[in-house]
Design an enzyme around this catalytic site. Structure first.
Site, PDB file in Angstrom:
ATOM      1  N   ARG A  94       0.821  -1.223   0.000  1.00 21.07           N
ATOM      2  CA  ARG A  94       0.000   0.000   0.000  1.00 21.07           C
ATOM      3  C   ARG A  94       0.851   1.267   0.000  1.00 21.07           C
ATOM      4  O   ARG A  94       0.463   2.266   0.604  1.00 21.07           O
ATOM      5  CB  ARG A  94      -0.974   0.026   1.181  1.00 21.07           C
ATOM      6  CG  ARG A  94      -2.023  -1.061   1.147  1.00 21.07           C
ATOM      7  CD  ARG A  94      -3.115  -0.751   0.125  1.00 21.07           C
ATOM      8  NE  ARG A  94      -3.939  -1.928  -0.113  1.00 21.07           N
ATOM      9  CZ  ARG A  94      -5.114  -2.150   0.478  1.00 21.07           C
ATOM     10  NH1 ARG A  94      -5.608  -1.265   1.313  1.00 21.07           N
ATOM     11  NH2 ARG A  94      -5.806  -3.231   0.203  1.00 21.07           N
ATOM     12  N   ARG A 104      -4.080   6.055   0.655  1.00 23.74           N
ATOM     13  CA  ARG A 104      -4.728   7.191   1.333  1.00 23.74           C
ATOM     14  C   ARG A 104      -3.851   8.007   2.266  1.00 23.74           C
ATOM     15  O   ARG A 104      -4.206   9.124   2.622  1.00 23.74           O
ATOM     16  CB  ARG A 104      -5.944   6.681   2.112  1.00 23.74           C
ATOM     17  CG  ARG A 104      -7.113   6.355   1.223  1.00 23.74           C
ATOM     18  CD  ARG A 104      -8.087   5.453   1.932  1.00 23.74           C
ATOM     19  NE  ARG A 104      -7.462   4.159   2.200  1.00 23.74           N
ATOM     20  CZ  ARG A 104      -8.065   3.140   2.771  1.00 23.74           C
ATOM     21  NH1 ARG A 104      -9.294   3.261   3.194  1.00 23.74           N
ATOM     22  NH2 ARG A 104      -7.430   2.000   2.954  1.00 23.74           N
ATOM     23  N   ARG A 132      -7.710  10.541  -6.280  1.00 26.00           N
ATOM     24  CA  ARG A 132      -8.948   9.766  -6.175  1.00 26.00           C
ATOM     25  C   ARG A 132     -10.157  10.674  -6.304  1.00 26.00           C
ATOM     26  O   ARG A 132     -11.149  10.317  -6.941  1.00 26.00           O
ATOM     27  CB  ARG A 132      -8.982   9.004  -4.846  1.00 26.00           C
ATOM     28  CG  ARG A 132     -10.095   7.977  -4.791  1.00 26.00           C
ATOM     29  CD  ARG A 132     -10.223   7.367  -3.430  1.00 26.00           C
ATOM     30  NE  ARG A 132     -10.389   8.395  -2.409  1.00 26.00           N
ATOM     31  CZ  ARG A 132     -10.422   8.170  -1.091  1.00 26.00           C
ATOM     32  NH1 ARG A 132     -10.284   6.937  -0.639  1.00 26.00           N
ATOM     33  NH2 ARG A 132     -10.577   9.150  -0.242  1.00 26.00           N
ATOM     34  N   ASP A 171      -6.356  -3.486  -7.815  1.00 24.74           N
ATOM     35  CA  ASP A 171      -6.868  -4.169  -6.629  1.00 24.74           C
ATOM     36  C   ASP A 171      -6.987  -5.651  -6.930  1.00 24.74           C
ATOM     37  O   ASP A 171      -7.099  -6.040  -8.092  1.00 24.74           O
ATOM     38  CB  ASP A 171      -8.232  -3.617  -6.204  1.00 24.74           C
ATOM     39  CG  ASP A 171      -8.525  -3.961  -4.749  1.00 24.74           C
ATOM     40  OD1 ASP A 171      -8.015  -3.262  -3.856  1.00 24.74           O
ATOM     41  OD2 ASP A 171      -9.215  -4.971  -4.508  1.00 24.74           O
ATOM     42  N   TYR A 210     -14.184 -13.087  -0.417  1.00 26.94           N
ATOM     43  CA  TYR A 210     -14.937 -11.856  -0.689  1.00 26.94           C
ATOM     44  C   TYR A 210     -16.173 -12.134  -1.545  1.00 26.94           C
ATOM     45  O   TYR A 210     -17.227 -11.542  -1.354  1.00 26.94           O
ATOM     46  CB  TYR A 210     -14.047 -10.836  -1.411  1.00 26.94           C
ATOM     47  CG  TYR A 210     -13.087 -10.124  -0.490  1.00 26.94           C
ATOM     48  CD1 TYR A 210     -13.544  -9.146   0.388  1.00 26.94           C
ATOM     49  CD2 TYR A 210     -11.735 -10.430  -0.485  1.00 26.94           C
ATOM     50  CE1 TYR A 210     -12.672  -8.486   1.238  1.00 26.94           C
ATOM     51  CE2 TYR A 210     -10.849  -9.781   0.358  1.00 26.94           C
ATOM     52  CZ  TYR A 210     -11.328  -8.801   1.217  1.00 26.94           C
ATOM     53  OH  TYR A 210     -10.457  -8.155   2.055  1.00 26.94           O
TER      54      TYR A 210
HETATM   55  O1  CP3 Z   1       0.269   0.417  -3.319  1.00 30.42           O
HETATM   56  C1  CP3 Z   1      -0.147  -0.769  -3.422  1.00 30.42           C
HETATM   57  O2  CP3 Z   1       0.071  -1.641  -2.563  1.00 30.42           O
HETATM   58  C2  CP3 Z   1      -0.825  -1.196  -4.700  1.00 30.42           C
HETATM   59  C3  CP3 Z   1      -2.231  -1.212  -4.760  1.00 30.42           C
HETATM   60  C4  CP3 Z   1      -3.096  -2.200  -3.990  1.00 30.42           C
HETATM   61  C5  CP3 Z   1      -4.402  -1.864  -3.549  1.00 30.42           C
HETATM   62  N1  CP3 Z   1      -4.979  -3.003  -3.064  1.00 30.42           N
HETATM   63  C6  CP3 Z   1      -4.998  -0.532  -3.655  1.00 30.42           C
HETATM   64  C7  CP3 Z   1      -6.107  -0.187  -2.745  1.00 30.42           C
HETATM   65  C8  CP3 Z   1      -2.877  -3.556  -3.680  1.00 30.42           C
HETATM   66  C9  CP3 Z   1      -1.639  -4.416  -3.862  1.00 30.42           C
HETATM   67  C10 CP3 Z   1      -4.107  -4.043  -3.106  1.00 30.42           C
HETATM   68  C11 CP3 Z   1      -4.317  -5.443  -2.696  1.00 30.42           C
HETATM   69  C12 CP3 Z   1      -5.530  -5.793  -1.940  1.00 30.42           C
HETATM   70  N2  CP3 Z   1      -6.798  -5.321  -2.101  1.00 30.42           N
HETATM   71  C13 CP3 Z   1      -5.561  -6.803  -0.950  1.00 30.42           C
HETATM   72  C14 CP3 Z   1      -4.394  -7.662  -0.524  1.00 30.42           C
HETATM   73  C15 CP3 Z   1      -3.508  -6.971   0.441  1.00 30.42           C
HETATM   74  C16 CP3 Z   1      -4.136  -6.766   1.803  1.00 30.42           C
HETATM   75  O3  CP3 Z   1      -4.389  -5.598   2.129  1.00 30.42           O
HETATM   76  O4  CP3 Z   1      -4.331  -7.756   2.511  1.00 30.42           O
HETATM   77  C17 CP3 Z   1      -6.892  -6.877  -0.473  1.00 30.42           C
HETATM   78  C18 CP3 Z   1      -7.412  -7.791   0.624  1.00 30.42           C
HETATM   79  C19 CP3 Z   1      -7.661  -5.950  -1.221  1.00 30.42           C
HETATM   80  C20 CP3 Z   1      -9.134  -5.697  -1.119  1.00 30.42           C
HETATM   81  C21 CP3 Z   1      -9.395  -4.327  -0.658  1.00 30.42           C
HETATM   82  N3  CP3 Z   1      -9.178  -3.205  -1.417  1.00 30.42           N
HETATM   83  C22 CP3 Z   1      -9.939  -3.923   0.575  1.00 30.42           C
HETATM   84  C23 CP3 Z   1     -10.318  -4.854   1.704  1.00 30.42           C
HETATM   85  C24 CP3 Z   1     -10.032  -2.534   0.551  1.00 30.42           C
HETATM   86  C25 CP3 Z   1     -10.652  -1.632   1.580  1.00 30.42           C
HETATM   87  C26 CP3 Z   1      -9.922  -1.599   2.856  1.00 30.42           C
HETATM   88  C27 CP3 Z   1      -8.590  -0.907   2.735  1.00 30.42           C
HETATM   89  O5  CP3 Z   1      -7.581  -1.475   3.172  1.00 30.42           O
HETATM   90  O6  CP3 Z   1      -8.583   0.205   2.218  1.00 30.42           O
HETATM   91  C28 CP3 Z   1      -9.504  -2.091  -0.685  1.00 30.42           C
HETATM   92  C29 CP3 Z   1      -9.388  -0.699  -1.152  1.00 30.42           C
HETATM   93  C30 CP3 Z   1      -8.057  -0.236  -1.654  1.00 30.42           C
HETATM   94  N4  CP3 Z   1      -7.201  -0.957  -2.435  1.00 30.42           N
HETATM   95  C31 CP3 Z   1      -7.505   1.063  -1.439  1.00 30.42           C
HETATM   96  C32 CP3 Z   1      -6.289   1.100  -2.131  1.00 30.42           C
HETATM   97  C33 CP3 Z   1      -5.351   2.277  -2.280  1.00 30.42           C
HETATM   98  C34 CP3 Z   1      -8.164   2.187  -0.677  1.00 30.42           C
HETATM   99  C35 CP3 Z   1      -9.293   2.695  -1.496  1.00 30.42           C
HETATM  100  C36 CP3 Z   1      -9.554   4.136  -1.319  1.00 30.42           C
HETATM  101  O7  CP3 Z   1      -8.807   4.946  -1.893  1.00 30.42           O
HETATM  102  O8  CP3 Z   1     -10.547   4.456  -0.641  1.00 30.42           O
END
Ligand code: CP3
Length: 352
Positions: free
Chosen positions: A27, A31, A40, A77, A154
């Site tokens: 990540r 954010r 965003r 994602d 999911y």
């Molecule tokens: O910078 C990076 O790491 C690359 C981008 C990336 C995102 N998601 C962007 C994202 C990566 C590698 C992921 C993987 C991801 N997504 C996982 C596996 C890693 C982990 O966290 O265990 C999972 C389970 C998800 C599913 C997911 N996406 C969830 C549960 C959520 C909401 C909760 C949270 O952690 O924010 C997301 C949203 C998400 N994915 C955001 C980002 C930048 C936030 C969205 C926003 O801007 O509001």
């Protein structure tokens, strides 16, 4: 042969000697960066940002402009695959992902089509191509996907869950239906990651974020088995370069030996797993990524420094360490804290 200006990350994955351990952060785009929040807002919402290759490429580059990171990860994602399968993905602020049409019956599972990556997921491949072009060989690009079990969790629950009771029930009551779903997801991930590799991803990571909710009896057959199938199905060389695979099973520290035996180059460690112990158990076979607790990023610089020194000492001397967190950067961490972490890491004496 692609020449990279900075190939520390790829070299460490192959357990080759490097001048200092590479670092990237799960990540790293997200954010906690004000410029990400602005981007965003410009896109409208998170999925619109993912679907716009120009903006997604920009999101991936933002942390690299601030910090001396050794790799870029594509901005996307893991839930793009279920979205492409037609489940209707939405992200609601504060509540995380949500599917309009969760999978609840074997008929629905039978009807699921395996997405063609270049059509339904073409925006992801376009992001990879643009990111490679923008980086001009400065650092490698990481592609990624979710593990079949984590995606299924999911898809069946319809949202993030603490207990995962629906999929746990399906595992007990309808294992055949669940295996059919996991197998389709494995096939989808193989096509998807191979398309990312063709588009230019130089390493790939598999996020098994919910593997840890399985048991000693069920993890091998319901999660690792399908990750093994993926690893076997991936293109392992592109432009005369090895494409290393990292597997991250969150909560999976009990199963490192089994994970190290499926043919991946590296294991991602969560913060509950001792990196010293992991190295003793599997460090001769795979590189190790991790595993500073994300909460340590709230600490003042001196404590951060101690944590970094401890992490490096725990890993010990020799190649094969990729510095990272045990999970993603929390959204409320100050960018200056991330800056301090990378600075203290890179100020450590080389050649341990
Ligand atoms: O910078 C990076 O790491 C690359 C981008 C990336 C995102 N998601 C962007 C994202 C990566 C590698 C992921 C993987 C991801 N997504 C996982 C596996 C890693 C982990 O966290 O265990 C999972 C389970 C998800 C599913 C997911 N996406 C969830 C549960 C959520 C909401 C909760 C949270 O952690 O924010 C997301 C949203 C998400 N994915 C955001 C980002 C930048 C936030 C969205 C926003 O801007 O509001």
């Amino acid at each position: 042969m692609v020449s990279l200006k900075n190939s520390r990350y790829l070299q460490a994955l192959l357990r080759q000697p490097v001048d200092r351990p590479p670092v990237w952060l799960m990540r790293q785009a997200g954010r906690y960066l004000p410029e990400y929040r602005a981007l965003r807002a410009q896109a409208g919402d998170f999925m619109s940002l993912c679907r716009d290759p120009d903006l997604a490429c920009e999101a991936a580059l933002q942390p690299l402009r601030r910090f001396a990171l050794d790799a870029a990860i594509i901005f996307s994602d893991i839930l793009t695959i279920p979205d492409a399968m037609g489940l209707g993905l939405h992200f609601t602020a504060g509540a995380g992902p949500h599917f309009e049409r969760p999978l609840r019956t074997i008929e629905a599972i039978r009807q699921l089509a395996i997405p063609d990556p270049e059509s339904t997921l073409g925006y992801v491949m376009e992001t990879v191509r643009r990111l490679r072009r923008a980086l001009q060989g400065s650092v490698p690009v990481i592609g990624f996907a979710g593990s079949p079990w984590t995606l299924a969790a999911y898809m069946v629950e319809g949202r993030a869950s603490r207990t995962f009771e629906r999929i746990q029930r399906m595992l007990l009551e309808e294992p055949t239906a669940l295996h059919l779903l996991l197998d389709k997801l494995a096939d989808s991930v193989i096509l998807y990651l191979n398309a990312q590799i063709t588009a230019g991803a130089q390493a790939v990571m598999i996020f098994d974020s919910w593997g840890g909710v399985l048991s000693d009896q069920t993890y091998p057959s319901f999660s690792l088995n399908y990750i093994h199938k993926i690893v076997t199905g991936l293109v392992r060389e592109q432009a005369q370069q090895r494409i290393p695979i990292t597997l991250f099973t969150r909560g999976g520290g009990a199963w490192l030996e089994a994970q190290a035996a499926i043919g991946c180059e590296a294991l991602g460690l969560d913060e509950w797993t001792s990196i010293a112990e992991a190295r003793r158990r599997v460090g001769a076979r795979v590189a190790l990524q991790g595993n500073l607790s994300p909460a340590r990023l709230y600490a003042p610089r001196e404590e951060l420094q101690q944590a970094v020194v401890q992490l490096l000492a725990d890993y010990g001397s020799g190649p094969g360490h990729i510095v990272n967190l045990g999970h993603g950067i929390p959204p409320d961490v100050l960018p200056d804290q991330v800056q301090a972490f990378i600075e203290v890491l890179q100020q450590q004496p080389a050649g341990r």
